[in-house]
Design an enzyme around this catalytic site. Structure first.
Site, short mmCIF file in Angstrom:
data_model
loop_
_atom_site.label_atom_id
_atom_site.label_comp_id
_atom_site.label_asym_id
_atom_site.label_seq_id
_atom_site.Cartn_x
_atom_site.Cartn_y
_atom_site.Cartn_z
N GLY A 57 -32.96 -15.88 -31.50
CA GLY A 57 -31.71 -16.19 -32.21
C GLY A 57 -30.83 -14.97 -32.42
N THR A 65 -29.28 -12.96 -30.30
CA THR A 65 -28.05 -12.92 -29.51
C THR A 65 -26.95 -13.71 -30.20
OG1 THR A 65 -29.33 -12.74 -27.47
CG2 THR A 65 -27.03 -13.43 -27.24
N ARG A 90 -32.91 -17.57 -10.13
CA ARG A 90 -31.74 -18.29 -10.67
C ARG A 90 -31.36 -19.51 -9.84
NH1 ARG A 90 -29.60 -14.99 -14.63
NH2 ARG A 90 -29.60 -12.75 -14.18
N LYS A 102 -36.35 -22.36 -28.28
CA LYS A 102 -37.75 -22.04 -28.57
C LYS A 102 -37.87 -21.84 -30.08
CE LYS A 102 -38.59 -19.35 -24.31
NZ LYS A 102 -38.69 -17.94 -23.83
N ASP A 130 -33.77 -18.11 -28.34
CA ASP A 130 -35.17 -17.68 -28.44
C ASP A 130 -35.36 -17.07 -29.84
OD1 ASP A 130 -37.72 -16.78 -27.73
OD2 ASP A 130 -37.01 -15.12 -26.54
N GLU A 184 -24.98 -21.72 -24.12
CA GLU A 184 -26.06 -20.73 -24.04
C GLU A 184 -27.21 -21.34 -23.22
OE1 GLU A 184 -27.16 -17.95 -23.85
OE2 GLU A 184 -27.67 -17.07 -25.79
P1 5GP Z 1 -32.49 -14.42 -28.13
O1 5GP Z 1 -31.46 -13.38 -28.48
O2 5GP Z 1 -32.25 -15.75 -28.79
O3 5GP Z 1 -33.88 -13.90 -28.36
O4 5GP Z 1 -32.45 -14.61 -26.59
C1 5GP Z 1 -31.35 -15.11 -25.95
C2 5GP Z 1 -31.31 -14.73 -24.49
O5 5GP Z 1 -32.55 -14.21 -24.02
C3 5GP Z 1 -31.04 -15.92 -23.64
O6 5GP Z 1 -29.68 -16.12 -23.49
C4 5GP Z 1 -31.70 -15.57 -22.33
O7 5GP Z 1 -30.80 -14.85 -21.52
C5 5GP Z 1 -32.83 -14.66 -22.71
N1 5GP Z 1 -34.09 -15.43 -22.72
C6 5GP Z 1 -34.78 -15.86 -23.79
N2 5GP Z 1 -35.88 -16.53 -23.42
C7 5GP Z 1 -35.88 -16.51 -22.07
C8 5GP Z 1 -36.77 -17.07 -21.08
O8 5GP Z 1 -37.78 -17.72 -21.35
N3 5GP Z 1 -36.41 -16.87 -19.78
C9 5GP Z 1 -35.31 -16.15 -19.41
N4 5GP Z 1 -35.08 -16.02 -18.09
N5 5GP Z 1 -34.47 -15.62 -20.31
C10 5GP Z 1 -34.75 -15.80 -21.62
#
Ligand code: 5GP
Length: 185
Positions: A113, A115, A173, A139, A111, A107
């Site tokens: 969590g 996902t 990217r 994070k 962030d 991964e």
């Molecule tokens: P979560 O579901 O944990 O909130 O977020 C997971 C997904 O959100 C990561 O795989 C990523 O694709 C996207 N994401 C979370 N934080 C960031 C960030 O600071 N920058 C970018 N570009 N994508 C993020």
């Protein structure tokens, strides 16, 4: 390796240098070594979360020296710089590459969590032998649900980042370093 510029602009936002190409490379080498120590000579399957983790996964796979298959998964939850909170599975893993195999789940960022909370049960239902979850970035202050992370590259503050595979609305990217949103503009 070239010196990164002081700040960059993507669409209407500015980003400042955060993790250099050298730091990332060094940390990915360490993560690769740890993975190969844990998983030995097993044939593994690298499950790569598209799109953000593809560059990290390519470097991590080579740093680990582990052989095996690769499988791509895509979920969506983000719009712009904010998590939308809902997770959709757009590209599902291939069951034959998961069943009875050791999985390295790669991964880019954990962030909120959400996902991983949504995806891990889907992966577990396919009957892997083991799952090792590796995230380049974490994070912890933004995390809303528990996630069983095995390896973390860097623990970072709750600020949006781009580069090394991570984008902001389709841009950034290709950057070899990681940049953080500069809110002073
Ligand atoms: P979560 O579901 O944990 O909130 O977020 C997971 C997904 O959100 C990561 O795989 C990523 O694709 C996207 N994401 C979370 N934080 C960031 C960030 O600071 N920058 C970018 N570009 N994508 C993020």
């Amino acid at each position: 390796m070239s010196t990164p510029p002081a700040t960059i602009r993507l669409h209407e936002l500015r980003f400042r240098p955060f993790l250099t190409e050298e730091r990332i490379k060094q940390r990915v080498e360490e993560l690769g070594k740890t993975l190969s120590e844990r998983l030995g000579n097993e044939e593994v399957t690298f499950v790569v979360m598209l799109k953000g983790a593809y560059i990290f996964a390519a470097d991590l796979m080579r740093a680990s020296g582990l052989g095996g298959e690769v499988c791509f998964v895509r979920t969506s939850s983000y719009s712009g710089t904010e998590s939308a909170g809902r997770v959709n599975l757009i590209l599902a893993p291939e069951p034959d590459l998961i069943r009875d195999r050791d999985i390295v789940l790669v991964e880019d960022i954990v962030d909120s969590g959400l996902t991983m909370q949504a995806f891990l049960p889907i992966l577990e239902d396919l009957g892997p032998r083991s799952i090792t979850l590796v995230t380049l970035l974490h994070k912890p202050e933004a995390q809303r649900v528990d996630v069983p992370i095995d390896l973390v590259g860097f623990t970072i503050p709750t600020k949006f980042v781009v580069g090394y595979g991570l984008d902001y609305d389709g841009l950034g990217r290709q950057l070899p370093a990681i940049y953080q949103l500069d809110e002073s503009y």
